[in-house]
Motif scaffolding. Structure first.
Motif, mmCIF file in Angstrom:
data_model
loop_
_atom_site.group_PDB
_atom_site.id
_atom_site.type_symbol
_atom_site.label_atom_id
_atom_site.label_comp_id
_atom_site.label_asym_id
_atom_site.label_seq_id
_atom_site.Cartn_x
_atom_site.Cartn_y
_atom_site.Cartn_z
ATOM 1 N N GLU A 195 0.933 -1.040 0.143
ATOM 2 C CA GLU A 195 -0.130 0.307 -0.050
ATOM 3 C C GLU A 195 0.516 1.382 0.194
ATOM 4 O O GLU A 195 1.810 0.826 0.985
ATOM 5 N N LEU A 196 0.412 2.251 -1.144
ATOM 6 C CA LEU A 196 1.110 2.841 -0.627
ATOM 7 C C LEU A 196 0.879 4.470 -1.788
ATOM 8 O O LEU A 196 -0.515 4.297 -1.715
ATOM 9 N N TRP A 197 1.363 5.715 -1.169
ATOM 10 C CA TRP A 197 0.177 7.264 -1.037
ATOM 11 C C TRP A 197 0.538 7.217 -2.891
ATOM 12 O O TRP A 197 2.025 6.927 -2.819
ATOM 13 N N VAL A 198 -0.062 7.847 -3.209
ATOM 14 C CA VAL A 198 0.335 8.217 -4.971
ATOM 15 C C VAL A 198 -0.558 9.486 -4.847
ATOM 16 O O VAL A 198 -2.162 9.790 -3.981
ATOM 17 N N LYS A 199 -0.404 10.051 -5.778
ATOM 18 C CA LYS A 199 -0.813 11.674 -6.711
ATOM 19 C C LYS A 199 -0.884 11.242 -7.927
ATOM 20 O O LYS A 199 0.122 11.122 -8.870
ATOM 21 N N VAL A 200 -2.044 11.796 -8.224
ATOM 22 C CA VAL A 200 -3.073 12.222 -9.823
ATOM 23 C C VAL A 200 -3.498 13.052 -9.754
ATOM 24 O O VAL A 200 -4.698 12.516 -9.231
ATOM 25 N N GLY A 201 -3.008 13.964 -10.152
ATOM 26 C CA GLY A 201 -4.154 15.544 -10.212
ATOM 27 C C GLY A 201 -4.195 15.826 -8.583
ATOM 28 O O GLY A 201 -3.526 15.907 -7.972
ATOM 29 N N ALA A 202 -5.647 16.009 -9.127
ATOM 30 C CA ALA A 202 -5.847 16.362 -7.009
ATOM 31 C C ALA A 202 -6.311 15.585 -6.254
ATOM 32 O O ALA A 202 -6.676 15.579 -4.859
ATOM 33 N N ILE A 203 -6.329 14.005 -7.404
ATOM 34 C CA ILE A 203 -6.449 13.288 -6.369
ATOM 35 C C ILE A 203 -5.222 12.863 -5.539
ATOM 36 O O ILE A 203 -3.757 12.383 -5.510
ATOM 37 N N LYS A 204 -5.025 12.737 -4.129
ATOM 38 C CA LYS A 204 -4.127 12.166 -3.008
ATOM 39 C C LYS A 204 -4.341 10.997 -2.422
ATOM 40 O O LYS A 204 -5.172 11.136 -1.555
#
Length: 248
Positions: A195-204
């Protein structure tokens, strides 16, 4: 002399007559009893025969009833099968669901987006695939180790399109293992899920990734339904909607 014998002779004659009459009476009585016994025996035989015939008739009726019941059950079964077949032949009415209109603040993702892995602060091209349930990473140099009594894994995230991106190690606890069946044979492979923290545009968001060999795939990261569910919609006709790059 003759006169003296006369009474004796008369007595003898009378006795003979009496004896003869008694035997005749006894014989008649015996004959009558035998005739009566014969008649009774004959009646008993007739009654026995009639009873036997009635038993046979009852058994015949029971057999006919059983056969009729069997035919009725067969007819009911045939009728039920015909009804079921008729129902199956009826086409189900097609309900055309209107595509959901995006909410006012609903996030739209393209078929391809840039995803940033928070732990190494690097961005990679990710394919957004609503047909895949889970997300996965192109993990190489996978090493399993133990930390605080729990399974951990370290690996490099490789992107052939970006040389040098596989220099930073990613370390994460293993939250579970999954078994993947190979497409070329029946062998199964156990893969770790992290499980990792990821960011896609405004999504975190935190996302679960299966560590897989995606070297033959077009993109090193795959985002599946579990990641985008309830937070975004996908417009497969566009790319890089959230990351501001030129549409492809």
């Amino acid at each position: 002399m003759f006169i003296r014998l006369t009474p004796v002779l008369a007595l003898v004659l009378l006795s003979g007559c009496t004896l003869t009459n008694g035997e005749q009476y006894h014989q008649k009585t015996l004959t009558a009893l035998q005739d009566s016994e014969a008649r009774i025996t004959n009646k008993i035989e007739n009654l026995t025969l009639q009873s036997s015939n009635q038993v046979d008739y009852i058994e015949s009726l029971e057999t006919q009833i059983t056969e009729l019941q069997s035919k009725v059950e067969q007819l009911q079964t045939t009728q039920q099968q015909a009804l079921e077949n008729n129902d199956r032949k009826k086409p189900e009415p097609k309900v055309l669901a209107a595509p959901p209109a995006p909410a006012k603040n609903q996030i739209i993702l393209g078929a391809i987006e840039k995803v940033t892995i928070d732990s190494i602060n690097q961005s990679f091209d990710a394919r957004v695939d609503t047909g895949a349930t889970t997300s996965s990473l192109n993990a190489v140099d996978i090493e399993m180790f133990e930390r605080n009594g729990k399974d951990w894994v370290r690996f490099h995230l490789s992107d052939p399109e970006q040389p040098g991106t596989d220099q930073n190690w990613i370390e994460a606890p293993v939250i579970r293992y999954v078994k993947i069946r190979q497409s070329t044979n029946d062998d199964t492979e156990r893969r770790a899920v992290v499980e990792l923290w990821v960011k896609v545009g405004a999504i975190k968001e935190k996302a679960q990734f299966t560590l897989a060999d995606r070297s033959q795939m077009s993109h090193p990261v795959l985002l599946g339904r579990e990641f985008i569910r309830d937070i975004a919609l996908v417009d497969v006709s566009r790319s890089y909607i959230q990351t501001g790059q030129k549409n492809k």
